[in-house]
Design an enzyme around this catalytic site. Structure first.
Site, PDB file in Angstrom:
ATOM      1  N   LYS A  95       0.811  -1.217   0.000  1.00 53.72           N
ATOM      2  CA  LYS A  95       0.000   0.000   0.000  1.00 53.72           C
ATOM      3  C   LYS A  95       0.842   1.264   0.000  1.00 53.72           C
ATOM      4  O   LYS A  95       0.413   2.303  -0.480  1.00 53.72           O
ATOM      5  CB  LYS A  95      -0.951   0.015   1.202  1.00 53.72           C
ATOM      6  CG  LYS A  95      -2.135  -0.922   1.066  1.00 53.72           C
ATOM      7  CD  LYS A  95      -3.202  -0.560   2.091  1.00 53.72           C
ATOM      8  CE  LYS A  95      -4.316  -1.592   2.141  1.00 53.72           C
ATOM      9  NZ  LYS A  95      -5.204  -1.380   3.288  1.00 53.72           N
ATOM     10  N   LYS A  98      -5.870 -11.666  -4.295  1.00 50.35           N
ATOM     11  CA  LYS A  98      -7.022 -11.945  -3.429  1.00 50.35           C
ATOM     12  C   LYS A  98      -8.183 -11.017  -3.776  1.00 50.35           C
ATOM     13  O   LYS A  98      -7.980  -9.928  -4.319  1.00 50.35           O
ATOM     14  CB  LYS A  98      -6.631 -11.783  -1.961  1.00 50.35           C
ATOM     15  CG  LYS A  98      -6.309 -10.348  -1.560  1.00 50.35           C
ATOM     16  CD  LYS A  98      -6.214 -10.177  -0.044  1.00 50.35           C
ATOM     17  CE  LYS A  98      -5.905  -8.712   0.272  1.00 50.35           C
ATOM     18  NZ  LYS A  98      -5.868  -8.398   1.699  1.00 50.35           N
ATOM     19  N   LYS A 103     -11.440  -5.361  -1.043  1.00 42.34           N
ATOM     20  CA  LYS A 103     -12.420  -4.278  -1.022  1.00 42.34           C
ATOM     21  C   LYS A 103     -11.979  -3.098  -1.868  1.00 42.34           C
ATOM     22  O   LYS A 103     -12.791  -2.359  -2.396  1.00 42.34           O
ATOM     23  CB  LYS A 103     -12.621  -3.787   0.419  1.00 42.34           C
ATOM     24  CG  LYS A 103     -13.506  -4.679   1.256  1.00 42.34           C
ATOM     25  CD  LYS A 103     -14.248  -3.840   2.310  1.00 42.34           C
ATOM     26  CE  LYS A 103     -14.637  -4.661   3.518  1.00 42.34           C
ATOM     27  NZ  LYS A 103     -13.683  -4.526   4.637  1.00 42.34           N
TER      28      LYS A 103
HETATM   29  P1  TYM Z   1     -10.257  -6.484   6.538  1.00 43.23           P
HETATM   30  O1  TYM Z   1     -11.317  -5.501   6.895  1.00 43.23           O
HETATM   31  O2  TYM Z   1      -9.404  -6.201   5.350  1.00 43.23           O
HETATM   32  O3  TYM Z   1     -10.905  -7.916   6.321  1.00 43.23           O
HETATM   33  C1  TYM Z   1     -11.781  -8.519   7.260  1.00 43.23           C
HETATM   34  C2  TYM Z   1     -11.566 -10.023   7.292  1.00 43.23           C
HETATM   35  O4  TYM Z   1     -11.768 -10.596   5.999  1.00 43.23           O
HETATM   36  C3  TYM Z   1     -10.672 -11.423   5.648  1.00 43.23           C
HETATM   37  N1  TYM Z   1     -10.473 -11.360   4.182  1.00 43.23           N
HETATM   38  C4  TYM Z   1     -10.382 -12.435   3.369  1.00 43.23           C
HETATM   39  N2  TYM Z   1     -10.437 -13.757   3.628  1.00 43.23           N
HETATM   40  C5  TYM Z   1     -10.342 -14.605   2.570  1.00 43.23           C
HETATM   41  N3  TYM Z   1     -10.185 -14.178   1.278  1.00 43.23           N
HETATM   42  C6  TYM Z   1     -10.133 -12.871   0.974  1.00 43.23           C
HETATM   43  N4  TYM Z   1     -10.018 -12.475  -0.295  1.00 43.23           N
HETATM   44  C7  TYM Z   1     -10.231 -11.924   2.048  1.00 43.23           C
HETATM   45  N5  TYM Z   1     -10.216 -10.557   2.113  1.00 43.23           N
HETATM   46  C8  TYM Z   1     -10.359 -10.241   3.421  1.00 43.23           C
HETATM   47  C9  TYM Z   1      -9.497 -10.842   6.400  1.00 43.23           C
HETATM   48  O5  TYM Z   1      -8.479 -11.799   6.588  1.00 43.23           O
HETATM   49  C10 TYM Z   1     -10.126 -10.412   7.701  1.00 43.23           C
HETATM   50  O6  TYM Z   1     -10.190 -11.501   8.609  1.00 43.23           O
HETATM   51  N6  TYM Z   1      -6.467  -5.592   9.739  1.00 43.23           N
HETATM   52  C11 TYM Z   1      -7.770  -6.228   9.593  1.00 43.23           C
HETATM   53  C12 TYM Z   1      -8.799  -5.733  10.586  1.00 43.23           C
HETATM   54  C13 TYM Z   1      -8.393  -5.820  12.006  1.00 43.23           C
HETATM   55  C14 TYM Z   1      -8.318  -6.994  12.812  1.00 43.23           C
HETATM   56  C15 TYM Z   1      -7.934  -6.543  14.099  1.00 43.23           C
HETATM   57  C16 TYM Z   1      -8.540  -8.333  12.556  1.00 43.23           C
HETATM   58  C17 TYM Z   1      -8.062  -4.782  12.805  1.00 43.23           C
HETATM   59  N7  TYM Z   1      -7.783  -5.205  14.060  1.00 43.23           N
HETATM   60  C18 TYM Z   1      -7.753  -7.450  15.141  1.00 43.23           C
HETATM   61  C19 TYM Z   1      -8.361  -9.252  13.608  1.00 43.23           C
HETATM   62  C20 TYM Z   1      -7.976  -8.786  14.877  1.00 43.23           C
HETATM   63  C21 TYM Z   1      -8.296  -5.938   8.204  1.00 43.23           C
HETATM   64  O7  TYM Z   1      -7.904  -5.003   7.570  1.00 43.23           O
HETATM   65  O8  TYM Z   1      -9.327  -6.766   7.814  1.00 43.23           O
END
Ligand code: TYM
Length: 325
Positions: free
Chosen positions: A112, A191, A194
């Site tokens: 990023k 992957k 969003k």
């Molecule tokens: P975020 O908002 O990008 O995504 C939320 C969850 O979706 C999963 N995910 C996927 N799993 C499978 N295939 C995909 N293509 C895919 N895209 C997204 C992510 O692995 C995630 O579980 N940093 C984190 C948010 C966060 C968090 C935390 C998570 C902040 N604090 C503490 C766990 C614990 C994030 O950006 O997720």
């Protein structure tokens, strides 16, 4: 005591990757764990620019989506991250235990920071994520594949804190669903994300049946018109099989057996059908909940209250250990 924590960014309606990689597991865990927190992490989302009006709205949208997927506020605490100031406060303390070189290795920063200017927040974001998890002394963290390295950082940070100040944080483990990584429908080497600008690449939980059919019909596969599962050499078709399997609870092998003799184009219609049927009730429930913002706000208010009550004694104990009290 076992405790589940996870987070999702309020950046638009979740897609199939979010749903199959995380949200589906979040729902299932409600049957086995009695203490669960799911945070909508607005502090994380502003590491890249966000329109304030859109962000405000996305918070309620995401709340509606979590409820519609089956997160039950009686069983899980759903809350807005910025409503609990201790996330940022603990984040500061943990950032003082984290080296720059450790953060520079993480893939999301590498990726990023090339696209954007690369803010300090984007750089230290994984430390805030560690704080999110450790603030509740969480033990289990359900996430998709792309978060594994962030969880390793959290584990290292917990160990470092324990070593320096005394044993306090459990070292949390990742819980991975069966669909760790759902791929982009336009480019199966990356992957589903969003932030993908190509609308055909992602299926959102609120997509209409027509949109879902179009996107799956146009999904990039390869020149072999046959249904076989081989994620290495046939990532496109294999991605569709993974989605199909997760949507129907049919095993991958059953699907491949049942689909013998089908052309890829015919098979895509089967997948689309499964996705449409699975998402239909979720989409309808999201729409219903979006019409009741007062209810959504109430869920968030009560979640924030619960989260604050849990966070405050932990943060107090940390302050004592560090020498602030
Ligand atoms: P975020 O908002 O990008 O995504 C939320 C969850 O979706 C999963 N995910 C996927 N799993 C499978 N295939 C995909 N293509 C895919 N895209 C997204 C992510 O692995 C995630 O579980 N940093 C984190 C948010 C966060 C968090 C935390 C998570 C902040 N604090 C503490 C766990 C614990 C994030 O950006 O997720």
């Amino acid at each position: 005591a076992p405790r589940v924590f996870s987070g999702i960014q309020p950046t638009g309606i979740p897609h199939l990757g979010n749903y199959l990689g995380a949200l589906q597991t979040w729902v299932q865990l409600q049957d086995t764990f009695s203490s669960i927190l799911y945070s909508i992490v607005d502090l994380h989302s502003i590491t890249v620019p966000q329109d304030p009006a859109v962000l405000r709205h996305s918070m309620l949208d995401m709340t509606a989506c979590l409820l519609a997927c089956g997160i039950d506020p009686e069983k899980s605490c759903i809350f807005q991250q910025s409503q609990v100031p201790e996330h940022t406060e603990l984040g500061w303390i943990l950032s003082c235990l984290t080296s720059m070189s450790r953060l520079k290795q993480l893939p999301q920063w590498k990726m990023k920071s090339q696209q954007n200017e690369g803010s300090v927040g984007l750089f230290t974001y994984p430390v805030l994520q560690a704080a999110d998890i450790l603030l509740y002394r969480s033990t289990h963290v359900p996430v998709g594949d792309d978060q594994v390295q962030h969880l390793e950082l959290t584990q290292d940070t917990a160990r470092k804190f324990n070593k320096r100040y005394g044993d306090f944080f459990p070292v949390p483990v990742a819980l991975m669903g069966t669909s760790k990584k759902i791929r982009s429908l336009r480019d199966p080497s990356s992957k589903m994300s969003k932030s993908d600008p190509q609308t055909l690449a992602t299926i959102r939980l609120t997509d209409t049946p027509e949109e879902i059919v179009t996107k799956i019909r146009k999904a990039v596969t390869d020149f072999t018109s046959e249904v076989t599962y081989d994620p290495e050499s046939r990532p496109g078709v294999s991605n569709l099989i993974s989605i199909h399997s997760a949507m129907t609870e049919l095993g991958v092998e059953d699907i491949v057996r049942q689909s013998q003799g089908l052309e890829t184009a015919q098979y895509k219609l089967l997948v689309a059908d499964a996705v449409v049927e699975k998402l239909r009730p979720i989409r309808e429930e999201i729409q219903r909940l979006q019409g009741d913002p007062d209810f959504l706000k109430k869920v968030l208010d009560s979640g924030a209250q619960t989260a604050r009550q849990l966070a405050s004694p932990v943060y107090d104990a940390v302050c004592k250990m560090v020498g602030f009290r």
